[in-house]
Design an enzyme around this catalytic site. Structure first.
Site, PDB file in Angstrom:
ATOM      1  N   HIS A 100       0.814  -1.221   0.000  1.00 26.15           N
ATOM      2  CA  HIS A 100       0.000   0.000   0.000  1.00 26.15           C
ATOM      3  C   HIS A 100       0.847   1.270   0.000  1.00 26.15           C
ATOM      4  O   HIS A 100       0.298   2.366  -0.196  1.00 26.15           O
ATOM      5  CB  HIS A 100      -0.939   0.028   1.211  1.00 26.15           C
ATOM      6  CG  HIS A 100      -1.915  -1.105   1.248  1.00 26.15           C
ATOM      7  ND1 HIS A 100      -2.730  -1.412   0.188  1.00 26.15           N
ATOM      8  CD2 HIS A 100      -2.191  -2.027   2.220  1.00 26.15           C
ATOM      9  CE1 HIS A 100      -3.477  -2.459   0.496  1.00 26.15           C
ATOM     10  NE2 HIS A 100      -3.167  -2.852   1.718  1.00 26.15           N
ATOM     11  N   ALA A 101       2.141   1.143   0.248  1.00 25.83           N
ATOM     12  CA  ALA A 101       3.008   2.322   0.249  1.00 25.83           C
ATOM     13  C   ALA A 101       3.115   2.888  -1.161  1.00 25.83           C
ATOM     14  O   ALA A 101       3.411   2.166  -2.120  1.00 25.83           O
ATOM     15  CB  ALA A 101       4.394   1.960   0.785  1.00 25.83           C
TER      16      ALA A 101
END
Length: 279
Positions: A100-101
């Site tokens: 998700h980064a």
């Protein structure tokens, strides 16, 4: 967070003589490696532990020295995993899968996108040209998809719960959204058909496998219904199809959320049990 140390402990306790698992300790990832993927301002905020509160809230925890150092080591671990997989055919990280980064910040318990950083590093070293990322975490790999959105050298494949986090998804090279409550047989059939097609059409030099166990029916943050046996069959299917193509496979831990740490570690252990068969 305790699962990472417990997975490593399990590996050592089940193989005390080192007959199956050869441990390697990574160096923390370098700033230069991080800057191939993440914005300079964000990288420096993490390294100096000055991440703004609004971003820390999206990540899910404050940026302390220990959290920052852990993110650097986990990302260094995914780079080392890629390099070992290229050398030996198979290697797995006991962390990683922080998909998700995004470029400018972290999110969803993810500080740095370790797989993206590792891919860019091995490409920069000219160890590989084309990389396939198989993301089987229950959540869509939006950060990874966004990072490689316009890069045809990286194929991002995500099988995920359609109605789960994140609400606003980014387009992977190929997304396969799945209905709530999907069980083993239907999931494995979709995965096999999809992966065979991708391996035929995209010629990779390296495969990354995000082996999140949150598709399990008891997972606190999942919406699918795989069993322990289904997760084991999933790992066996991925390794068989990828290794039958002669491709090096780098595995990362991915998501898994349970109050019962023993059961969670057992689910994650499938990645290493299956990988050991291919060494």
């Amino acid at each position: 967070m305790r699962k990472y140390a417990e997975v490593a402990r399990w590996l050592k306790e089940t193989d005390p003589q080192g007959a199956l698992y050869d441990f390697h300790e990574p160096d923390p990832i370098s700033r230069d490696d991080l800057l191939r993927v993440h914005a300079r301002e964000y990288v420096d905020q993490v390294l100096s532990c000055t991440v703004p509160h609004t971003i820390a809230r999206e990540i899910g925890f404050p940026m302390t020295e220990s959290v920052s150092f852990r993110a650097q080591c986990a990302t260094g671990g995914s780079l080392l995993t890629a390099m070992l997989a290229l050398e030996h055919g198979v290697a797995c990280n006991t962390a990683g899968g922080s998909h998700h980064a995004r470029i400018a910040q972290g999110a969803g318990f993810c500080v740095f996108n370790d797989v993206a950083v590792a891919v860019r590093a091995v490409q920069a070293m000219r160890m590989v040209r084309r990389v396939l990322i198989i993301d089987l975490d229950v959540h869509q790999g939006d950060g990874t998809a966004d990072i490689f959105a316009h890069d045809t050298s990286v194929f991002t494949l995500s099988l995920h719960s359609e109605k789960n986090y994140p609400v606003r998804k980014k387009a992977s090279t190929l997304d396969v959204p799945l209905e709530d409550g999907m069980e083993d047989d239907e999931y494995l059939s979709i995965l096999e058909d999809t992966l065979k097609r991708v391996l035929t059409t995209f010629k990779a030099d390296l495969v990354f496998f995000n082996a999140g166990v949150d598709p399990h029916h008891d997972d606190r943050l999942g919406r699918l219904a795989l069993s322990d046996q289904g997760l084991r069959k999933r790992e066996e299917l991925v390794f068989k199809l990828v290794r039958n193509e002669g491709l090096p496979l780098a595995g990362v831990l991915g998501g898994g959320y349970s109050y019962n740490l023993r059961l969670l570690v057992n689910r994650h252990s499938n990645l290493y049990r299956v990988a050991a068969k291919y060494l």
